[in-house]
Design a protein around this motif. Sequence first.
Motif, PDB file in Angstrom:
ATOM      1  N   TRP A 133     -28.045  31.467 -32.209  1.00  0.00           N
ATOM      2  CA  TRP A 133     -26.954  30.712 -32.849  1.00  0.00           C
ATOM      3  C   TRP A 133     -26.988  29.255 -32.392  1.00  0.00           C
ATOM      4  N   VAL A 134     -27.054  29.102 -31.080  1.00  0.00           N
ATOM      5  CA  VAL A 134     -27.064  27.742 -30.514  1.00  0.00           C
ATOM      6  C   VAL A 134     -28.336  27.011 -30.952  1.00  0.00           C
ATOM      7  N   GLY A 135     -29.465  27.749 -30.933  1.00  0.00           N
ATOM      8  CA  GLY A 135     -30.745  27.146 -31.319  1.00  0.00           C
ATOM      9  C   GLY A 135     -30.693  26.561 -32.721  1.00  0.00           C
ATOM     10  N   ASN A 136     -30.006  27.276 -33.631  1.00  0.00           N
ATOM     11  CA  ASN A 136     -29.881  26.788 -35.014  1.00  0.00           C
ATOM     12  C   ASN A 136     -29.101  25.488 -35.109  1.00  0.00           C
ATOM     13  N   LEU A 137     -28.290  25.244 -34.083  1.00  0.00           N
ATOM     14  CA  LEU A 137     -27.454  24.031 -34.110  1.00  0.00           C
ATOM     15  C   LEU A 137     -28.081  22.875 -33.342  1.00  0.00           C
ATOM     16  N   MET A 138     -29.320  23.107 -32.850  1.00  0.00           N
ATOM     17  CA  MET A 138     -29.903  22.112 -31.947  1.00  0.00           C
ATOM     18  C   MET A 138     -30.746  21.033 -32.609  1.00  0.00           C
ATOM     19  N   ARG A 187     -37.140   9.824 -29.234  1.00  0.00           N
ATOM     20  CA  ARG A 187     -37.476   8.863 -30.285  1.00  0.00           C
ATOM     21  C   ARG A 187     -38.786   9.209 -30.979  1.00  0.00           C
ATOM     22  N   SER A 188     -39.640   9.845 -30.227  1.00  0.00           N
ATOM     23  CA  SER A 188     -40.946  10.161 -30.807  1.00  0.00           C
ATOM     24  C   SER A 188     -40.804  11.274 -31.835  1.00  0.00           C
ATOM     25  N   ARG A 189     -41.266  10.993 -33.061  1.00  0.00           N
ATOM     26  CA  ARG A 189     -41.198  12.011 -34.108  1.00  0.00           C
ATOM     27  C   ARG A 189     -42.122  13.175 -33.793  1.00  0.00           C
ATOM     28  N   THR A 190     -43.197  12.894 -33.148  1.00  0.00           N
ATOM     29  CA  THR A 190     -44.127  13.976 -32.786  1.00  0.00           C
ATOM     30  C   THR A 190     -43.439  14.922 -31.809  1.00  0.00           C
ATOM     31  N   THR A 191     -42.739  14.338 -30.814  1.00  0.00           N
ATOM     32  CA  THR A 191     -42.021  15.168 -29.839  1.00  0.00           C
ATOM     33  C   THR A 191     -40.946  15.982 -30.550  1.00  0.00           C
ATOM     34  N   ARG A 192     -40.237  15.331 -31.468  1.00  0.00           N
ATOM     35  CA  ARG A 192     -39.178  16.056 -32.195  1.00  0.00           C
ATOM     36  C   ARG A 192     -39.744  17.255 -32.943  1.00  0.00           C
ATOM     37  N   ARG A 193     -40.854  16.995 -33.642  1.00  0.00           N
ATOM     38  CA  ARG A 193     -41.446  18.095 -34.413  1.00  0.00           C
ATOM     39  C   ARG A 193     -41.910  19.216 -33.491  1.00  0.00           C
ATOM     40  N   GLN A 194     -42.446  18.821 -32.357  1.00  0.00           N
ATOM     41  CA  GLN A 194     -42.923  19.822 -31.397  1.00  0.00           C
ATOM     42  C   GLN A 194     -41.740  20.651 -30.883  1.00  0.00           C
ATOM     43  N   MET A 195     -40.642  19.963 -30.634  1.00  0.00           N
ATOM     44  CA  MET A 195     -39.458  20.669 -30.130  1.00  0.00           C
ATOM     45  C   MET A 195     -38.906  21.630 -31.173  1.00  0.00           C
ATOM     46  N   GLU A 196     -38.876  21.157 -32.406  1.00  0.00           N
ATOM     47  CA  GLU A 196     -38.369  22.043 -33.457  1.00  0.00           C
ATOM     48  C   GLU A 196     -39.240  23.277 -33.613  1.00  0.00           C
ATOM     49  N   LYS A 197     -40.519  23.125 -33.255  1.00  0.00           N
ATOM     50  CA  LYS A 197     -41.406  24.297 -33.264  1.00  0.00           C
ATOM     51  C   LYS A 197     -41.120  25.182 -32.050  1.00  0.00           C
ATOM     52  N   ASP A 198     -40.804  24.521 -30.906  1.00  0.00           N
ATOM     53  CA  ASP A 198     -40.608  25.274 -29.656  1.00  0.00           C
ATOM     54  C   ASP A 198     -39.265  26.012 -29.611  1.00  0.00           C
ATOM     55  N   ILE A 199     -38.257  25.452 -30.294  1.00  0.00           N
ATOM     56  CA  ILE A 199     -36.909  26.065 -30.214  1.00  0.00           C
ATOM     57  C   ILE A 199     -36.932  27.540 -30.659  1.00  0.00           C
ATOM     58  N   PRO A 200     -37.485  27.856 -31.816  1.00  0.00           N
ATOM     59  CA  PRO A 200     -37.497  29.278 -32.215  1.00  0.00           C
ATOM     60  C   PRO A 200     -38.215  30.172 -31.208  1.00  0.00           C
ATOM     61  N   ARG A 201     -39.242  29.640 -30.562  1.00  0.00           N
ATOM     62  CA  ARG A 201     -39.979  30.436 -29.565  1.00  0.00           C
ATOM     63  C   ARG A 201     -39.077  30.738 -28.368  1.00  0.00           C
ATOM     64  N   LEU A 202     -38.345  29.711 -27.894  1.00  0.00           N
ATOM     65  CA  LEU A 202     -37.466  29.901 -26.735  1.00  0.00           C
ATOM     66  C   LEU A 202     -36.256  30.769 -27.079  1.00  0.00           C
ATOM     67  N   VAL A 203     -35.817  30.614 -28.316  1.00  0.00           N
ATOM     68  CA  VAL A 203     -34.665  31.410 -28.761  1.00  0.00           C
ATOM     69  C   VAL A 203     -34.963  32.895 -28.614  1.00  0.00           C
ATOM     70  N   GLN A 204     -36.226  33.260 -28.851  1.00  0.00           N
ATOM     71  CA  GLN A 204     -36.613  34.675 -28.746  1.00  0.00           C
ATOM     72  C   GLN A 204     -36.539  35.190 -27.315  1.00  0.00           C
ATOM     73  N   GLU A 205     -36.495  34.276 -26.364  1.00  0.00           N
ATOM     74  CA  GLU A 205     -36.371  34.706 -24.968  1.00  0.00           C
ATOM     75  C   GLU A 205     -34.908  34.829 -24.551  1.00  0.00           C
ATOM     76  N   GLY A 206     -34.002  34.362 -25.404  1.00  0.00           N
ATOM     77  CA  GLY A 206     -32.567  34.538 -25.140  1.00  0.00           C
ATOM     78  C   GLY A 206     -32.037  33.721 -23.985  1.00  0.00           C
ATOM     79  N   SER A 207     -32.722  32.644 -23.667  1.00  0.00           N
ATOM     80  CA  SER A 207     -32.288  31.851 -22.507  1.00  0.00           C
ATOM     81  C   SER A 207     -31.806  30.472 -22.933  1.00  0.00           C
TER      82      SER A 207
END
Lengths: 163, 740
Positions: free
Chosen positions: B632-637, B645-665
């Motif tokens: 739930w929180v991940g969807n709001l992040m 500021r880096s768009r590359t970092t942002r895109r990478q994070m948006e890819k990483d969020i779903p992965r971390l969400v699966q760990e429930g932490s």
Amino acid sequence: MAKRPSKKQQQDGRKTFRLMTWAVMTLVCLVTFPSTTFLVLLGMLPTIVAFFAGRDDRGYAAVCIGSINFVGVYPALEALWAGDRKPDLVDIVFDPLTLTIMYAAAGLGWLLYLSVPPVIQTITGFMGQRRIESLKSDQKALIAEWGDELAEDGVDPDFEYGD
Amino acid sequence: MAENRADSMVEGENPTSEGDAAADIPVPESGADETTPEGIGAPASTENASKTAEPLPIDDELDDDEELGTSLAETIIKSMPSEPVVVKKRYRVMPGNPLAELDSPTAKAFEAEDQDDPRHSIFALVCIPNMPVRMTEIHKIVGKKIPANLRLIDFGSIQWPGLERVTIVLIYERPRGGTVADVIASDIPETKKLQAISLTTEAGIVGLRELDTRGIMHGAVRPNNIYFLDEECTQVVLGEFVSAPPGCGQPVAVETIERGMAMESGRGVGSALDDLYSFGATLAVITQKVNPVEGKPWKRILLSKCLQGSFLTLVGRTLISTSIYEMLRGLLNDDPALRWDFDQIETWITNRRIPPVQSRPIVKAQRALKFGGIDHFLPRTLAFVMHLYPEEALKLIHAGHIEQWLSRSLENNDTANAVAAAVAIAEGQAGSKFAEDILLTRVLTILDPDGPMRYRGLAIMPAAFGSALAINQIRGGQVSPYAEIVTNAVPSVWFEGNESLKTLKFQTENQFARLKTYLTKTGIGFGMERCLYETNPNLACQSPLLTHAYVTTVKRLLPALNIAAKTGGTEGEPIDRHIAAFIGARFDRKMDTYLDELASADEAIKAMGLLHLLAHIQSEAGPDQLMELTAWVGNLMSPATLNFRSRTTRRQMEKDIPRLVQEGSLTQLLDLLDNLDSRSKDDAGYYSAIQKFRAAEVEIAKIEKATAPRSSISEKKSKQIAAATGVTIMALALILLLVT
């Protein structure tokens, strides 16, 4: 306390000094090598005119015209210095072919001086545009990566690291 | 109001004239109207005082707390499911079998069964949802056998079908002998009645003393809350007291004058002496053949207590046993300093005598001050009635009648001067819209310093502000008077009249100063909700997201939110005003920083505030895995990635969020989005990009200048090249000439 001369006054002083030096050297040469000096002065007359008439301080026109002009004068000088068979200065001076060669060379120098700069400007302009395009492309890539605010911060002289 | 409503033993519909002490209070002349100038402040003589029990104008006044218990607790009955409800997988509560005789004012009793031990006789009390039950006391007594107290076996939270949210259920040992009051009132032999009175006296004192040694005030001693535990009526116990704040639902007759004048939700925790008073009053009521206050309106009972004293009001001439007469006199002493304590009662029980104590006489005015249709001889009764008619009371104050009355009829110049000073203060604050309300509070406190803090219709003991606010919240009452009490520092006004209560003053004023700072912030996590949780440390979170859970601690919050995410969908945000205020009040002060972030208009800061709050709680209180909540929180992040500021970092994070969400932490999610190294790299990268951008800008400017038409630089360069070309040609030609 005496007033220090202005920059323009200093430049004028230097120019006068240079002319005086040339005049003295020319007089010395006229006394020492009268024929050669006369021939050079006569042959290089277009160059001397270009030197005094040229609007640039550096005398690029004189250098350009003078170089080619000297190529035209050189065969006459060689003839003047040529051993026992050497012709008189008067023969050389009044030889139409010699005069034609010397002044035609000066003409070629003029031609060179007039034709090269536009060509060079066209070439450098083209190269400059290419470089500008490359730099703008780099800037676009930076904005794509860092956002539009980069364009604002990038031209903001007050922006510091950590803002 | 529940005390108004009262049980039939205290107030009934047919007051009797015999022993009717309450009827002795002065009443207005027939037809007197409290709103007319004649009715307000007009001096009256004692001769006008009537002895008849004619209706008073105040009898028609409705009370804010009226029917608190009935209206709210009835929702439990209305929403009764047919199937048994199981509590803690052990106790089956039978909604179809209500036990009205065991009801509390704010909780309904039902038959219950212990599945582990069916012979165990128990019953269940279903509390009103959101009621500030006495959780601290529940934890102190649950599972323990406290002599002469009904045993609280267990408690739990249940989703009572039909109720909007989970509520608390108390599992009590079931008393089989009925209430002592009913037994004594029944047709049994006199000896049995005397035995019952003796057992009740003994049990009451033992029970209250046992609680007192545990630092607990009962706060619910009343006639219908003392039971025979067994059918043989040999064992008496005090009933439950944890389903509501102390004094809530208590009839005015059994409360001290001071507590009785407060709203039932605003009486707060008192002392053992208050319990002893209630016990004395209860004993007086149940041991008389005729109840002197039965059917009397609660306001009349209070006025009578003020004028004649509680003993004369509550004890008539029909005591079943005169043996307790002395004890009742000691317990019903209105002066707490002279009221009997446990030692004095035990001395009396042992020796049947107690050293005589000289009571302080009540100082009455020589001439009455008429207000609210009543002739007042005491400042206390005047304060009580003035509170009921604020507009007329202010007219009386400004007219100077009170000062006159105090100095001339009561010969109390100090109090008269204090009233004059209060008026002067109000005149100095004439620009403030609250000046008049505060003036009334100040004057009422001067007139009755021991009474509750009275402000805009509220009458609350300063320490009971929290419970009053919580119950007001349940009733959906106006919040503005409570907010004004905080913002106008009304408790400080009350303490001006109670300078001796230094410790309480210090604590209360500190607390209200803190509340004021919360109230001045309107963002999420602050405001009135924050005040609610700050002043009610055991109150469950009342968020609409948590209707399925009884969340009293931060440790329970995240699992409850996880269930909410699983069952209720994940639209909206997992933190609303109630949850934010609850976290702010229950967790450390560091949370206020995150709450400020949460209130930000910047979506990125707001998202990070949300994550900071929840991740901080997870790291401190667990649990380690919160799959649904993290998702739930991940969807709001998404907005939180905007902090980079880096768009590359942002895109990478948006890819990483779903992965971390699966760990429930949530903490790992926070580590990703608020990583110091990543932030430093991002900042350094941005700075480097700025340098590059700036360098390019400078170079472009230079090129444009150099290649512009008629550019001196370009012209100079091209002439240089022309000159150089000429020299080169000359050199080549000379070499050629020399060679040939």
